[in-house]
Design a protein around this motif. Structure first.
Motif, mmCIF file in Angstrom:
data_model
loop_
_atom_site.group_PDB
_atom_site.id
_atom_site.type_symbol
_atom_site.label_atom_id
_atom_site.label_comp_id
_atom_site.label_asym_id
_atom_site.label_seq_id
_atom_site.Cartn_x
_atom_site.Cartn_y
_atom_site.Cartn_z
ATOM 1 N N LEU A 70 0.825 -1.210 0.000
ATOM 2 C CA LEU A 70 0.000 0.000 0.000
ATOM 3 C C LEU A 70 0.860 1.261 0.000
ATOM 4 O O LEU A 70 0.524 2.252 -0.658
ATOM 5 C CB LEU A 70 -0.961 -0.004 1.190
ATOM 6 C CG LEU A 70 -2.087 -1.052 1.137
ATOM 7 C CD1 LEU A 70 -2.877 -1.016 2.439
ATOM 8 C CD2 LEU A 70 -2.981 -0.799 -0.047
ATOM 9 N N LYS A 71 1.976 1.244 0.736
ATOM 10 C CA LYS A 71 2.874 2.400 0.746
ATOM 11 C C LYS A 71 3.458 2.630 -0.658
ATOM 12 O O LYS A 71 3.570 3.755 -1.123
ATOM 13 C CB LYS A 71 4.011 2.180 1.746
ATOM 14 C CG LYS A 71 3.653 2.479 3.150
ATOM 15 C CD LYS A 71 4.881 2.362 4.029
ATOM 16 C CE LYS A 71 4.539 2.627 5.470
ATOM 17 N NZ LYS A 71 5.709 2.487 6.332
ATOM 18 N N THR A 72 3.836 1.546 -1.334
ATOM 19 C CA THR A 72 4.405 1.652 -2.683
ATOM 20 C C THR A 72 3.385 2.226 -3.662
ATOM 21 O O THR A 72 3.705 3.106 -4.475
ATOM 22 C CB THR A 72 4.874 0.267 -3.168
ATOM 23 O OG1 THR A 72 5.715 -0.311 -2.182
ATOM 24 C CG2 THR A 72 5.622 0.376 -4.469
ATOM 25 N N ILE A 73 2.132 1.759 -3.572
ATOM 26 C CA ILE A 73 1.076 2.273 -4.444
ATOM 27 C C ILE A 73 0.796 3.734 -4.132
ATOM 28 O O ILE A 73 0.618 4.556 -5.030
ATOM 29 C CB ILE A 73 -0.205 1.414 -4.318
ATOM 30 C CG1 ILE A 73 0.042 0.038 -4.928
ATOM 31 C CG2 ILE A 73 -1.384 2.090 -5.005
ATOM 32 C CD1 ILE A 73 -1.117 -0.900 -4.802
ATOM 33 N N GLY A 74 0.769 4.101 -2.863
ATOM 34 C CA GLY A 74 0.541 5.494 -2.467
ATOM 35 C C GLY A 74 1.637 6.415 -2.974
ATOM 36 O O GLY A 74 1.377 7.506 -3.491
ATOM 37 N N ILE A 75 2.891 5.987 -2.879
ATOM 38 C CA ILE A 75 4.019 6.796 -3.358
ATOM 39 C C ILE A 75 3.952 6.938 -4.879
ATOM 40 O O ILE A 75 4.191 8.014 -5.439
ATOM 41 C CB ILE A 75 5.358 6.167 -2.902
ATOM 42 C CG1 ILE A 75 5.509 6.323 -1.389
ATOM 43 C CG2 ILE A 75 6.531 6.808 -3.617
ATOM 44 C CD1 ILE A 75 6.686 5.587 -0.806
ATOM 45 N N ALA A 76 3.605 5.849 -5.559
ATOM 46 C CA ALA A 76 3.485 5.910 -7.021
ATOM 47 C C ALA A 76 2.364 6.860 -7.436
ATOM 48 O O ALA A 76 2.507 7.628 -8.398
ATOM 49 C CB ALA A 76 3.234 4.514 -7.589
ATOM 50 N N ALA A 77 1.224 6.825 -6.726
ATOM 51 C CA ALA A 77 0.102 7.718 -7.042
ATOM 52 C C ALA A 77 0.492 9.167 -6.815
ATOM 53 O O ALA A 77 0.163 10.054 -7.620
ATOM 54 C CB ALA A 77 -1.120 7.345 -6.215
ATOM 55 N N ILE A 78 1.184 9.438 -5.738
ATOM 56 C CA ILE A 78 1.623 10.814 -5.456
ATOM 57 C C ILE A 78 2.617 11.278 -6.524
ATOM 58 O O ILE A 78 2.557 12.416 -6.995
ATOM 59 C CB ILE A 78 2.234 10.907 -4.036
ATOM 60 C CG1 ILE A 78 1.138 10.723 -2.980
ATOM 61 C CG2 ILE A 78 2.953 12.234 -3.836
ATOM 62 C CD1 ILE A 78 1.658 10.603 -1.570
ATOM 63 N N GLY A 79 3.527 10.395 -6.928
ATOM 64 C CA GLY A 79 4.496 10.727 -7.970
ATOM 65 C C GLY A 79 3.818 11.039 -9.301
ATOM 66 O O GLY A 79 4.173 11.995 -9.981
ATOM 67 N N MET A 80 2.825 10.238 -9.670
ATOM 68 C CA MET A 80 2.099 10.476 -10.919
ATOM 69 C C MET A 80 1.320 11.786 -10.865
ATOM 70 O O MET A 80 1.264 12.524 -11.850
ATOM 71 C CB MET A 80 1.148 9.309 -11.213
ATOM 72 C CG MET A 80 1.872 8.000 -11.487
ATOM 73 S SD MET A 80 2.832 8.069 -12.977
ATOM 74 C CE MET A 80 1.578 7.646 -14.134
ATOM 75 N N ALA A 81 0.723 12.077 -9.718
ATOM 76 C CA ALA A 81 -0.036 13.323 -9.569
ATOM 77 C C ALA A 81 0.898 14.526 -9.686
ATOM 78 O O ALA A 81 0.579 15.521 -10.334
ATOM 79 C CB ALA A 81 -0.776 13.338 -8.239
ATOM 80 N N THR A 82 2.072 14.442 -9.060
ATOM 81 C CA THR A 82 3.016 15.567 -9.144
ATOM 82 C C THR A 82 3.523 15.728 -10.565
ATOM 83 O O THR A 82 3.687 16.853 -11.040
ATOM 84 C CB THR A 82 4.248 15.334 -8.227
ATOM 85 O OG1 THR A 82 4.104 14.187 -7.445
ATOM 86 C CG2 THR A 82 4.557 16.514 -7.393
ATOM 87 N N LEU A 83 3.764 14.628 -11.233
ATOM 88 C CA LEU A 83 4.209 14.706 -12.622
ATOM 89 C C LEU A 83 3.142 15.354 -13.498
ATOM 90 O O LEU A 83 3.445 16.199 -14.339
ATOM 91 C CB LEU A 83 4.531 13.298 -13.145
ATOM 92 C CG LEU A 83 5.036 13.216 -14.580
ATOM 93 C CD1 LEU A 83 6.385 13.910 -14.702
ATOM 94 C CD2 LEU A 83 5.143 11.775 -15.028
ATOM 95 N N GLY A 84 1.884 15.009 -13.309
ATOM 96 C CA GLY A 84 0.789 15.615 -14.072
ATOM 97 C C GLY A 84 0.658 17.102 -13.812
ATOM 98 O O GLY A 84 0.443 17.894 -14.723
ATOM 99 N N VAL A 85 0.799 17.512 -12.553
ATOM 100 C CA VAL A 85 0.687 18.930 -12.207
ATOM 101 C C VAL A 85 1.856 19.709 -12.794
ATOM 102 O O VAL A 85 1.682 20.803 -13.346
ATOM 103 C CB VAL A 85 0.611 19.107 -10.675
ATOM 104 C CG1 VAL A 85 0.789 20.553 -10.273
ATOM 105 C CG2 VAL A 85 -0.701 18.565 -10.157
ATOM 106 N N THR A 86 3.064 19.164 -12.738
ATOM 107 C CA THR A 86 4.219 19.901 -13.263
ATOM 108 C C THR A 86 4.157 20.031 -14.781
ATOM 109 O O THR A 86 4.525 21.067 -15.320
ATOM 110 C CB THR A 86 5.539 19.210 -12.862
ATOM 111 O OG1 THR A 86 5.491 17.856 -13.264
ATOM 112 C CG2 THR A 86 5.784 19.323 -11.379
#
Length: 159
Positions: A5-21
């Motif tokens: 779950l931590k790995t999935i959460g980190i991946a989701a946060i990374g994808m969201a930051t990439l989309g925003v940038t």
């Protein structure tokens, strides 16, 4: 399970930051000058409110335009001083081919039927055009003429 779950959460946060940038990188900076902003950012009005320039229609570059030409323009003489009248009934273009060279020039081969007092003649004209036309060797023009002109054509090589 907790590690998963931590790995999935980190991946989701990374994808969201990439989309925003990437979305922020595509957004042009706000400009306070009174002009058509499409001159520096084509998608400016997709992100900011439309103004009087946007309502004016499609972008047209306005203002002063200056053109400076240094040195002699070798193409000027070839374009304007040759005196060919291609729309005339006396000349009809039969074949026109353009060959690239390694220089900033092209070899133009033009075959045309010319009506004169002596009947019809087939004339094949080979010419080097472009900024570096003077660098194209005369031998190359002769080879192009020999390979591509009709056998019964009178060959003219303009150098």
């Amino acid at each position: 399970m907790n590690k998963f779950l931590k790995t999935i959460g980190i991946a989701a946060i990374g994808m969201a930051t990439l989309g925003v940038t990437t979305a922020m990188a595509a957004r042009p900076d706000h400009c306070r000058h009174d002009h058509d902003h499409r001159s520096h950012a084509a998608n400016y009005y997709n992100y900011y409110a439309a103004d009087r320039y946007y309502r004016a229609g499609p972008y047209q570059k306005s203002g002063l335009s200056i053109s400076v030409r240094l040195g002699d323009d070798r193409n000027h003489d070839r374009r304007y001083d040759r005196g060919y009248n291609y729309n005339s009934r006396e000349r009809r273009i039969v074949n026109r081919e353009v060959f690239d060279t390694r220089y900033n020039a092209r070899i133009v081969l033009t075959e045309q039927v010319v009506r004169s007092r002596h009947g019809r003649q087939l004339i094949c004209t080979v010419d080097a055009r472009g900024r570096q036309a003077h660098r194209v060797p005369h031998k190359r023009l002769r080879k192009v003429a020999r390979r591509n002109c009709s056998k019964r054509a009178q060959i003219r090589i303009l150098a």
